[in-house]
Design a protein around this motif. Sequence first.
Motif, PDB file in Angstrom:
ATOM      1  N   ALA A  78       0.841  -1.191   0.000  1.00  0.00           N
ATOM      2  CA  ALA A  78       0.000   0.000   0.000  1.00  0.00           C
ATOM      3  C   ALA A  78       0.876   1.242   0.000  1.00  0.00           C
ATOM      4  N   GLY A  79       0.500   2.210  -0.764  1.00  0.00           N
ATOM      5  CA  GLY A  79       1.248   3.468  -0.798  1.00  0.00           C
ATOM      6  C   GLY A  79       2.622   3.297  -1.383  1.00  0.00           C
ATOM      7  N   LYS A  80       2.724   2.834  -2.598  1.00  0.00           N
ATOM      8  CA  LYS A  80       4.020   2.605  -3.232  1.00  0.00           C
ATOM      9  C   LYS A  80       4.616   3.914  -3.701  1.00  0.00           C
ATOM     10  N   ARG A  81       4.970   4.770  -2.758  1.00  0.00           N
ATOM     11  CA  ARG A  81       5.625   6.020  -3.090  1.00  0.00           C
ATOM     12  C   ARG A  81       7.009   5.737  -3.627  1.00  0.00           C
ATOM     13  N   GLY A  82       7.396   6.507  -4.613  1.00  0.00           N
ATOM     14  CA  GLY A  82       8.750   6.399  -5.119  1.00  0.00           C
ATOM     15  C   GLY A  82       8.974   5.242  -6.071  1.00  0.00           C
ATOM     16  N   SER A  83       7.899   4.551  -6.481  1.00  0.00           N
ATOM     17  CA  SER A  83       8.088   3.444  -7.411  1.00  0.00           C
ATOM     18  C   SER A  83       7.759   3.914  -8.816  1.00  0.00           C
ATOM     19  N   GLY A  84       8.634   3.667  -9.740  1.00  0.00           N
ATOM     20  CA  GLY A  84       8.412   4.044 -11.128  1.00  0.00           C
ATOM     21  C   GLY A  84       8.841   5.476 -11.413  1.00  0.00           C
ATOM     22  N   LEU A  85       8.913   5.789 -12.687  1.00  0.00           N
ATOM     23  CA  LEU A  85       9.311   7.123 -13.111  1.00  0.00           C
ATOM     24  C   LEU A  85       8.090   8.024 -13.215  1.00  0.00           C
ATOM     25  N   ARG A  86       8.261   9.287 -12.925  1.00  0.00           N
ATOM     26  CA  ARG A  86       7.189  10.270 -13.052  1.00  0.00           C
ATOM     27  C   ARG A  86       7.597  11.260 -14.142  1.00  0.00           C
ATOM     28  N   TRP A  87       6.913  11.220 -15.255  1.00  0.00           N
ATOM     29  CA  TRP A  87       7.200  12.115 -16.359  1.00  0.00           C
ATOM     30  C   TRP A  87       6.268  13.318 -16.295  1.00  0.00           C
ATOM     31  N   PRO A  88       6.677  14.471 -16.830  1.00  0.00           N
ATOM     32  CA  PRO A  88       5.817  15.662 -16.786  1.00  0.00           C
ATOM     33  C   PRO A  88       4.479  15.455 -17.493  1.00  0.00           C
TER      34      PRO A  88
END
Length: 109
Positions: A78-88
């Motif tokens: 739960a709450g997978k913060r910081g997983s994967g790339l965040r593109w604009p």
Amino acid sequence: MKSEETPFEGGPMDGRSLPILLGPTGTPPKTYRIPVPDDAGGPPTVLVYRRVPRGHSKRLGLPKGWKYEYSAGDEKGAGKRGSGLRWPWSKPDPAPDATPGGKPDDTHE
């Protein structure tokens, strides 16, 4: 590959230090997941630790090193913060509905 002794704080790994492999930038991963097998043969429990700075330098405020702090509540993913790339151009994560059923309340018109 280069590794660094990184201390753990909180949770079952409190006070221990493990050699963690460093990435290409010389920093350990943002999250560290430790699977713990279940004695009854069920699915393993996953302990989640988040990387935080150990301290900051006086002049520039740069991190002096890294440590991992226990992140309670993230064991089941739960709450997978910081997983994967965040593109604009990526869409933001959908916010959960405030209503219990997820449907709008039309009873008071």
